[in-house]
Design a protein around this motif. Sequence first.
Motif, mmCIF file in Angstrom:
data_model
loop_
_atom_site.group_PDB
_atom_site.id
_atom_site.type_symbol
_atom_site.label_atom_id
_atom_site.label_comp_id
_atom_site.label_asym_id
_atom_site.label_seq_id
_atom_site.Cartn_x
_atom_site.Cartn_y
_atom_site.Cartn_z
ATOM 1 N N SER A 1 -2.209 -65.432 51.971
ATOM 2 C CA SER A 1 -3.147 -64.510 51.400
ATOM 3 C C SER A 1 -2.902 -63.203 52.386
ATOM 4 O O SER A 1 -3.080 -63.344 53.641
ATOM 5 C CB SER A 1 -4.637 -64.919 51.211
ATOM 6 N N TYR A 2 -3.355 -62.011 51.827
ATOM 7 C CA TYR A 2 -3.033 -60.726 52.521
ATOM 8 C C TYR A 2 -4.337 -60.671 53.506
ATOM 9 O O TYR A 2 -5.275 -60.888 53.168
ATOM 10 C CB TYR A 2 -2.932 -59.598 51.996
ATOM 11 N N GLU B 1 -6.122 -61.144 47.831
ATOM 12 C CA GLU B 1 -4.896 -61.459 47.152
ATOM 13 C C GLU B 1 -4.022 -62.739 47.678
ATOM 14 O O GLU B 1 -3.746 -62.708 49.037
ATOM 15 C CB GLU B 1 -3.911 -60.221 47.100
ATOM 16 N N ARG C 1 -0.427 -65.045 47.202
ATOM 17 C CA ARG C 1 0.957 -64.879 46.795
ATOM 18 C C ARG C 1 1.736 -66.217 46.904
ATOM 19 O O ARG C 1 1.640 -66.695 48.240
ATOM 20 C CB ARG C 1 1.791 -63.669 47.568
ATOM 21 N N THR D 1 4.475 -67.794 48.361
ATOM 22 C CA THR D 1 5.835 -67.245 48.953
ATOM 23 C C THR D 1 6.893 -68.373 49.179
ATOM 24 O O THR D 1 8.031 -67.834 49.206
ATOM 25 C CB THR D 1 5.318 -66.838 50.469
#
Length: 178
Positions: free
Chosen positions: A70-71, A80, A82, A84
């Motif tokens: 998560s950012y 957000e 993602r 990976t």
Amino acid sequence: MMMYATPERVLISREEIAAKVKETAAMLAEKYRGKKPLVVCVLNGAAVFFADLIRGMDIPLEVATVAASSYGDATTSSGEVRVTKDIDVGIKGRHVLLVEDIVDSGRTMKALTEALAERGPASLAVCAFADKQSRRAVDFKPDYVCFEVPDLFIVGYGLDCAGLYRNLPDLRVIGDAK
Ligand code: IMP
Ligand code: MG
């Protein structure tokens, strides 16, 4: 020279961790007996917990890995999430058990479980080493939890702070009152 000091305060000792993980693994082995689960390590944080957990489960099982990020900065996650590194085997019809280090806001696990559920697993559950329930920002509840922890930043037993301290055998607290 880089400064590196082990955080002083131990929240949960290696002995307490070992006992609880062993108990959780035995309980999971009974839940998944006869189901040949796919036990998925959520990298990187769960690696240490995962290694101990699967060795405590005396049933046929398979393993896989996934990574989500998560950012955000070092100690807080943003909204957000993602994937990976995806799971590299099919999960349709499988009994999938995700193994995570800690659930904080809940965003990472909510996003990951929703994405994986679309692939049609026979069942999908989450086992978290630690749960910071007081920090939850979204509706998510792990199915199995080893330790409920207070709102403190913890490291060790796989958990990091900016990449460091994952190799500490005990669970320790960074800073203190928050
Ligand atoms: P969430 O999406 O907010 O639930 O964030 C979960 C992720 O944040 C975990 O998988 C950890 O990587 C990280 N995290 C949250 N709290 C801590 C902590 O106290 N120590 C280390 N990592 C943490
Ligand atoms: Mg993590």
